[in-house]
Design a protein around this motif. Structure first.
Motif, short mmCIF file in Angstrom:
data_model
loop_
_atom_site.label_atom_id
_atom_site.label_comp_id
_atom_site.label_asym_id
_atom_site.label_seq_id
_atom_site.Cartn_x
_atom_site.Cartn_y
_atom_site.Cartn_z
N HIS A 152 1.21 -1.24 0.09
CA HIS A 152 0.11 0.03 0.11
C HIS A 152 0.88 1.13 -0.08
O HIS A 152 1.49 1.67 1.01
N LYS A 153 1.10 1.98 -1.10
CA LYS A 153 1.61 3.00 -1.30
C LYS A 153 0.79 4.08 -2.07
O LYS A 153 0.21 3.67 -3.25
N PRO A 154 0.90 5.31 -1.76
CA PRO A 154 1.59 5.96 -0.58
C PRO A 154 1.09 5.66 0.81
O PRO A 154 1.92 6.00 1.76
N VAL A 155 -0.09 5.30 0.75
CA VAL A 155 -0.87 5.40 2.17
C VAL A 155 -1.49 4.10 2.43
O VAL A 155 -2.19 3.71 1.56
N ASP A 156 -1.46 3.49 3.41
CA ASP A 156 -2.33 2.45 3.87
C ASP A 156 -3.77 2.73 4.03
O ASP A 156 -3.87 3.63 5.10
N PRO A 157 -4.79 2.64 3.50
CA PRO A 157 -6.07 3.14 3.61
C PRO A 157 -6.80 3.07 4.76
O PRO A 157 -7.71 3.79 5.15
N ARG A 158 -6.33 2.08 5.67
CA ARG A 158 -7.01 1.51 6.83
C ARG A 158 -6.49 2.68 8.00
O ARG A 158 -7.22 2.94 8.70
N ALA A 159 -5.25 3.05 7.80
CA ALA A 159 -4.73 3.82 8.99
C ALA A 159 -5.14 5.37 9.13
O ALA A 159 -5.70 5.55 10.42
N PRO A 160 -5.49 5.91 8.16
CA PRO A 160 -6.37 7.46 8.47
C PRO A 160 -7.50 7.20 9.02
O PRO A 160 -7.87 8.10 9.78
N ARG A 161 -8.27 6.20 8.33
CA ARG A 161 -9.57 6.15 8.96
C ARG A 161 -9.41 5.73 10.54
O ARG A 161 -10.33 6.21 11.33
N LEU A 162 -8.50 4.97 10.84
CA LEU A 162 -8.76 4.30 12.42
C LEU A 162 -8.23 5.60 13.05
O LEU A 162 -8.72 5.83 14.38
N LEU A 163 -6.98 6.55 12.74
CA LEU A 163 -6.74 7.45 13.44
C LEU A 163 -7.78 8.39 13.73
O LEU A 163 -7.95 9.15 14.73
N GLY A 164 -8.72 8.66 12.40
CA GLY A 164 -9.53 9.57 12.77
C GLY A 164 -10.72 9.23 13.71
O GLY A 164 -11.10 10.04 14.39
N LEU A 165 -10.79 8.02 13.79
CA LEU A 165 -11.83 7.47 14.87
C LEU A 165 -11.63 7.42 16.29
O LEU A 165 -12.09 7.89 17.31
N VAL A 166 -9.85 7.39 16.34
CA VAL A 166 -9.30 7.67 17.71
C VAL A 166 -9.27 9.03 18.14
O VAL A 166 -9.74 9.45 19.17
#
Length: 268
Positions: A152-166
């Motif tokens: 996953h380049k440039p971004v793993d699509p799962r990470a921003p969504r999870l951080l947004g929920l945090v």
């Protein structure tokens, strides 16, 4: 004299379950009150932590579980499950074989990332990131768990969504957000001086959630195993419906590279 009954009953002690004929209690909660009221993430929390989470905490744990269920047949654990089914194993054996693939390299990065975040937190938070990352690399190698992705380049699509929920959970007070700040600081440190960033991946993002929720690092891997078991089950079941026998990692027409002695034995 030792009471024989107590000697037997005290062989195992547990605060997880209390049971007698017609009665079952998990951490003191009657099972009939949990059924239909507690979600599966809430039960995971109750069984591993001893109490019930807030609704916001349960939602964050649920998000982490959903995000990590599968990553395709190229993932060793998934490939293992599918191959196991073609060898005639039933679903439970295929799942057990696959879960055993989730070790330090494939499946362990989340636990390691929680450990890293907790070290940084213990040393003062984001300001300690450069030094702790340096020490981590000196003792563990250049790879920093939870960051970068070969696919996953440039971004793993799962990470921003999870951080947004945090971030949303921090606004409601269900978590305090300090591990999200640490994770972002590690990401910034890894990208410093590089032409391309080293973004947080699924392991780094779920590690933020596990750390925010107060889970010890080893439990992060255990919870990941629960999550990935869903994908393992789905792939094992799908393979069982597709058929196939003794499927190896590559089609039969492809051969491995042999680099041993020449055929016919050693020459004189």
């Amino acid at each position: 004299m030792t009471d024989a009954h107590n000697d037997v009953s005290d062989w195992w002690t547990t605060s997880i379950i209390d049971m007698e004929p017609g009665k079952i209690f998990f951490r003191g909660h009657p099972i009939e009150q949990l059924i239909g009221n507690a979600s599966f993430p809430e039960m995971i929390w109750l069984m591993t932590r001893g109490d019930l989470p807030t609704a916001g905490q349960a939602a964050l744990l649920d998000a982490a579980l959903v995000a990590a269920v599968d990553h395709g047949p190229q993932a060793p654990s998934i490939a293992c499950a599918r191959m196991a089914v073609t060898c005639g194993l039933p679903l439970n054996n295929a799942m057990g074989s696959a879960v055993n693939f989730l070790g330090d390299v494939h499946g362990g990065a989340g636990e390691q990332a929680v450990e890293l975040y907790q070290k940084i937190d213990a040393e003062g938070g984001p300001d300690a990131v450069p030094e702790i990352v340096r020490l981590w690399r000196e003792s563990r190698g250049k790879y920093v768990p939870g960051f970068g992705h070969r696919f996953h380049k440039p971004v793993d699509p799962r990470a921003p969504r999870l951080l947004g929920l945090v971030d949303e959970a921090a606004e409601t007070g269900d978590v305090d957000g300090r591990f999200a700040a640490i994770g972002r600081a590690v990401e910034a440190e890894l990208g410093r001086g590089r032409s391309a960033p080293v973004p947080m991946n699924i392991d780094g993002a779920t590690a933020v959630i596990f750390a925010e929720l107060g889970f010890p690092a080893p439990l992060a891997r255990g919870i990941f195993c629960l999550s990935r078991s869903v994908g393992i089950l789905a792939h094992a079941w799908e393979q069982s419906q597709q058929g196939g026998r003794n499927k190896g990692p590559t089609p039969p027409a492809y051969r491995w590279t042999y680099d041993g002695p020449p055929r016919g034995g050693a020459s004189s």
